[in-house]
Design an enzyme around this catalytic site. Structure first.
Site, PDB file in Angstrom:
ATOM      1  N   ASP A  39       6.897 -21.157 -19.218  1.00 14.61           N
ATOM      2  CA  ASP A  39       7.986 -21.836 -19.025  1.00 14.61           C
ATOM      3  C   ASP A  39       7.913 -23.422 -19.750  1.00 14.61           C
ATOM      4  O   ASP A  39       6.465 -23.576 -20.518  1.00 14.61           O
ATOM      5  CB  ASP A  39       7.378 -22.047 -17.200  1.00 14.61           C
ATOM      6  CG  ASP A  39       8.578 -23.156 -17.155  1.00 14.61           C
ATOM      7  OD1 ASP A  39       9.520 -23.391 -17.406  1.00 14.61           O
ATOM      8  OD2 ASP A  39       8.225 -23.834 -15.532  1.00 14.61           O
ATOM      9  N   ASP A  73       7.226 -19.298 -10.212  1.00 19.25           N
ATOM     10  CA  ASP A  73       7.026 -18.363 -11.945  1.00 19.25           C
ATOM     11  C   ASP A  73       5.686 -17.213 -11.572  1.00 19.25           C
ATOM     12  O   ASP A  73       5.608 -16.185 -11.884  1.00 19.25           O
ATOM     13  CB  ASP A  73       5.949 -19.127 -13.014  1.00 19.25           C
ATOM     14  CG  ASP A  73       7.158 -20.666 -13.836  1.00 19.25           C
ATOM     15  OD1 ASP A  73       8.369 -19.823 -13.898  1.00 19.25           O
ATOM     16  OD2 ASP A  73       6.110 -21.201 -14.005  1.00 19.25           O
ATOM     17  N   ASP A 124     -27.986   5.347 -26.287  1.00 18.02           N
ATOM     18  CA  ASP A 124     -27.502   4.591 -25.993  1.00 18.02           C
ATOM     19  C   ASP A 124     -28.558   2.634 -25.464  1.00 18.02           C
ATOM     20  O   ASP A 124     -27.612   1.725 -25.518  1.00 18.02           O
ATOM     21  CB  ASP A 124     -27.300   4.900 -24.046  1.00 18.02           C
ATOM     22  CG  ASP A 124     -26.450   5.969 -23.754  1.00 18.02           C
ATOM     23  OD1 ASP A 124     -26.002   5.905 -24.729  1.00 18.02           O
ATOM     24  OD2 ASP A 124     -27.247   6.829 -23.213  1.00 18.02           O
TER      25      ASP A 124
END
Length: 830
Positions: A327, A582, A675
């Site tokens: 906007d 909006d 890991d």
């Protein structure tokens, strides 16, 4: 609940008050308390639907399939005797889901702002008198009174008004107060006789007939979007797709290994334990935690850049964004009306009109935004002047007057709409036409004009009457603008350079939008209006949005249509807005951005809230989103290369060899150490190259990467097998130990190669990643030579065997670096 009006009355301002009363079954005198109670039961309270609250079980089930795979793998590990490994997997999963759910819980709390964004009390006529009631008790058929400063609680048709204006910026994007009056609409789109819930009464007073309440209002339609289930974001869809690929690969490999080993007469229990360990090894169990921790760190860094993240996955989506729709009011413009020009009667720049206008505004203005702009533009104009009389601004006549005494004597100053003021001036038709032509020319530049006229006062001082406003001298025009922010054009250029195009989606006049688009460097040759879009099919709109950068006079649902049209063309769409109008577009966009100070409904619909209403903050956020995704992609690439390649080699070796290439506990230890080596990924630095363009997770690119780097890892595993069996004549325990060391070394060292698209020595890793990787590698290298190694079935290999392994690792890393450009050639840079 009953709908108060039929579909034909959705544009109720086109209907007379008598016809509306007939449809609603009420009178213009209001309702009785009994009638109001009956209507409350029939139509429901004047409030919005609460947002859906997601429970813990649903939070798990809606996540990517990878999380469910890990949950199942964890339980299987515990059932087959690996309680510690299984517990670690489940705890990691719980931590990941917990962090994600807590972060996204802010969105539910933010939706509570909706309750506070409308008036708590409303004044309605009940049993013949006006009284205050709770706003949720207002019903269709009520007669409502609103005064200056009130937030309008329902959609209503004006019955009476006195100098009434409403601020509808949050609804339409229009920054100027809108005059409102009773009477029939002059054209289908004229809403000057209607009030809308969520607007703010700026001046005067109005009495109106309530037509729509709650979810049936314009405000409610926007708010109801928050209660709808949100579609998965691009990042969530990609992660789910990746999880499905891993799930299929894991299931296929495990079933093949288990079946072949059983057919070949291998022990069933050993085969089952090996298959389960293989499944755990194939599953990147740290991905949910790596993803969440990386996104959370990104959220913290973005908070430092004045961006509050409500939905973690939106960080990636911001980095992947290719089109930003915004906007204009408050984002591209300052949302503060300023005095841009002062013109004389001939259209030349001259300060007199602004000086007289500022005197009138200071002494007798209504203190609206235009009067405030006049006073701010000429703050000293009224010095030496005193108010002698005034005629309040009349919205039906569209002008007002001030009688002031000062250095020039006593002067009547009239200001208002150009066409109204010019009719009162002593000028011929051609001069009046020339003046109106200048008004239209200014309008084409996005400027709003107020005409100023005056005359010397003859006679005693008194209040001004309408008949006094004659024989005026036209002094000129004051032109006003809602100017673009100083940083807007530069930031739009910065976004364009980083692969993000910008489009203006505004509820304001297309002429104003066109001017703004030109000022900030966008394509202003063509502006599509709401009327244009209404006549386009979705397919035609998808074509038009590719070449049009500016859209004006849009309804909320049309903003959503434009966002969907862009998405249909393959764009990742962000939407930045701050108004009620909006909210629907914020909801359907891939990433919704609102600002601090925006309406509650906009903030509740958004994924992120900008603490500074500036596109510069968005540009910073885009870079952070790309940096975050680049680190997540590193983990995925590592799993797709060395980890997947090693598990594939292990599966093949388990079928070909007369013994298990690794024991189940050794596989789980290998997986755990790998890991741990990757725990530093969220902290790793990212090169500027990786944040230069939108980052999109492409499964085809990942498959290509795995298809090149995975087999490369397997080739060197098979070379290791051959060297151990035929060159070093290794025993089963020596074989397992040596391959464990080789596997750990290749998996960990390759991190430093595939973490960057550049040469590793030109882009050094962060200290945290280097430390986590090298510590895990040190443990893997030392463990077989310690007493604890025997517990895992390891033995100390001879030095010559370790030297051979080291040589293979070096050659593998060199080949990985050589093949890396080919593996990532078709992918986005990351």
């Amino acid at each position: 609940m009953t709908k108060p009006l039929n579909s034909q009355a959705s544009h109720f301002w086109r209907t007379s008050s008598e016809a509306l009363c007939a449809q609603l079954g009420c009178s213009l005198q209001g309702l009785t308390a009994t009638e109001a109670a009956e209507r409350l039961a029939r139509f429901g309270p004047n409030s919005d639907a609460p947002p859906r609250i997601e429970g813990a079980a649903r939070a798990i089930l809606r996540r990517q399939p990878l999380s469910l795979i890990l949950l199942v793998a964890g339980f299987i590990s515990m059932l087959t005797g690996d309680g510690i490994g299984g517990l670690i997997i489940v705890l990691i999963l719980a931590l990941s889901i917990g962090l994600d759910t807590i972060q996204e819980g802010h969105a539910v709390r933010a939706a509570e702002i909706l309750r506070r964004s409308v008036a708590l009390k409303a004044e309605v006529r009940r049993d013949g008198t006006f009284r205050e009631v709770d706003v949720d008790q207002v019903v269709p058929g009520d007669v409502l009174r609103v005064r200056s400063g009130d937030i309008i609680p329902a959609d209503a048709l004006i019955l009476e008004s006195t100098a009434f204006t409403a601020g509808e910026a949050a609804l339409t994007g229009e920054p100027y107060p809108v005059p409102k009056r009773a009477g029939a609409a002059t054209d289908p789109d004229d809403t000057s006789n209607a009030l809308f819930r969520g607007a703010v009464a700026q001046t005067g007073e109005a009495i109106a007939l309530v037509v729509r309440t709650g979810r049936d209002t314009v405000f409610g339609a926007a708010a109801s979007a928050l209660a709808e289930a949100q579609a998965p974001s691009p990042f969530e869809r990609n992660l789910r797709e990746f999880g499905l690929v891993i799930a299929r690969a894991t299931l296929a490999l495990v079933l093949v290994v288990l079946t072949v080993r059983v057919v070949f007469g291998r022990p069933v229990l050993d085969s089952l334990l090996f298959a389960v360990a293989l499944a755990v090894g194939l599953t990147p169990e740290l991905l949910p935690m790596i993803t969440t921790v990386t996104l959370s760190r990104g959220a913290l860094r973005m908070a430092g850049r004045k961006v509050i993240v409500k939905r973690l996955a939106a960080i990636h989506d911001l980095g992947a964004m290719t089109v930003l729709c915004t906007d204009k009011t408050g984002t591209l413009t300052s949302a503060e009306i300023t005095l841009a020009r002062s013109l004389d009667a001939a259209g030349k720049d001259d300060d007199r009109a602004a000086q007289l206008g500022a005197i009138a505004a200071s002494l007798g203005g209504d203190r609206g935004s235009l009067d405030a702009a006049l006073v701010a533009g000429r703050p000293d104009a009224a010095q030496g002047w005193t108010l002698a009389g005034r005629q309040a601004f009349d919205f039906s006549r569209r002008l007002g007057s001030v009688l002031a005494t000062g250095p020039e004597g006593t002067r009547l100053i009239v200001k208002g709409a150009p066409e109204a003021v010019l009719e009162l001036c002593t000028m011929d038709g051609s001069a009046r036409a020339a003046a109106m032509a200048r008004v239209h020319a200014l309008a084409s530049e996005g400027l709003r004009t107020v005409a100023i006229a005056s005359r010397m006062w003859r006679g005693p001082l008194r209040e001004v009457e309408t008949d006094d406003e004659t024989d005026l001298a036209f002094e000129g025009f004051c032109a006003f603008a809602d100017p673009p922010k100083p940083t807007a054009a530069a930031t739009i250029a910065r976004l364009a350079a980083s692969g993000v195009s910008l489009k203006i989606l505004s509820g304001d006049d297309p002429v104003v939008v066109k001017r703004l688009a030109g000022l900030v460097g966008l394509n202003a040759e063509r502006v599509l209006s709401g009327a244009d879009i209404a006549g386009l099919s979705d397919e035609a709109l998808a074509v038009q949005v590719r070449s049009v950068d500016a859209f004006g006079r849009l309804a909320p649902d049309q903003k959503s249509r434009i966002v969907k049209a862009l998405q249909a063309g393959g764009e990742v769409v962000g939407f930045l807005g701050d108004g009620i109008n909006d909210a629907p577009a914020l909801k359907v966009a891939d990433v919704g951005l609102s600002v601090d100070g925006a309406t509650g409904v906009a903030q509740a619909a958004a994924d992120m809230i900008l603490l500074a209403s500036d596109l510069e903050v968005v540009a910073d956020g885009v870079e952070e989103g790309r940096r975050t995704f680049a680190n997540i992609l590193k983990y995925v690439r590592m799993g797709a290369s060395s980890n997947f390649g090693n598990m594939l080699s292990m599966a093949a070796a388990s079928i070909a060899l007369p013994f298990l290439p690794m024991l189940p506990t050794q596989i789980l230890l290998n997986n755990l150490l790998h890991d741990l080596s990757e725990l530093g990924i969220p902290f790793d630095r990212v090169s500027a190259q990786a944040t230069a363009q939108p980052q999109v997770w492409s499964m085809s690119h990942l498959v290509r990467f795995a298809a090149i780097m995975g087999p490369l890892s397997s080739v060197f595993d098979f070379l290791t097998f051959g060297a151990l069996l035929y060159l070093f004549k290794a025993s089963p325990d020596e074989f397992r130990t040596a391959w464990f060391v080789e596997s750990m070394a290749t998996q960990i060292f390759v991190i430093f190669i595939i973490r960057t698209n550049e040469r590793p020595w030109r882009n050094w890793p962060d200290l945290v990643l280097a430390a986590s990787s090298l510590i895990a590698l040190l443990v893997a290298m030392v463990l077989p030579f310690t007493p604890l190694g025997a517990w895992f079935g390891f033995v100390a290999p001879p030095p010559i065997m370790m030297a051979g392994i080291a040589l293979l690792v070096v050659v593998y890393l060199a080949c990985a670096e050589l093949l890396k450009p080919l593996a990532i050639r078709t992918g986005r840079k990351g």
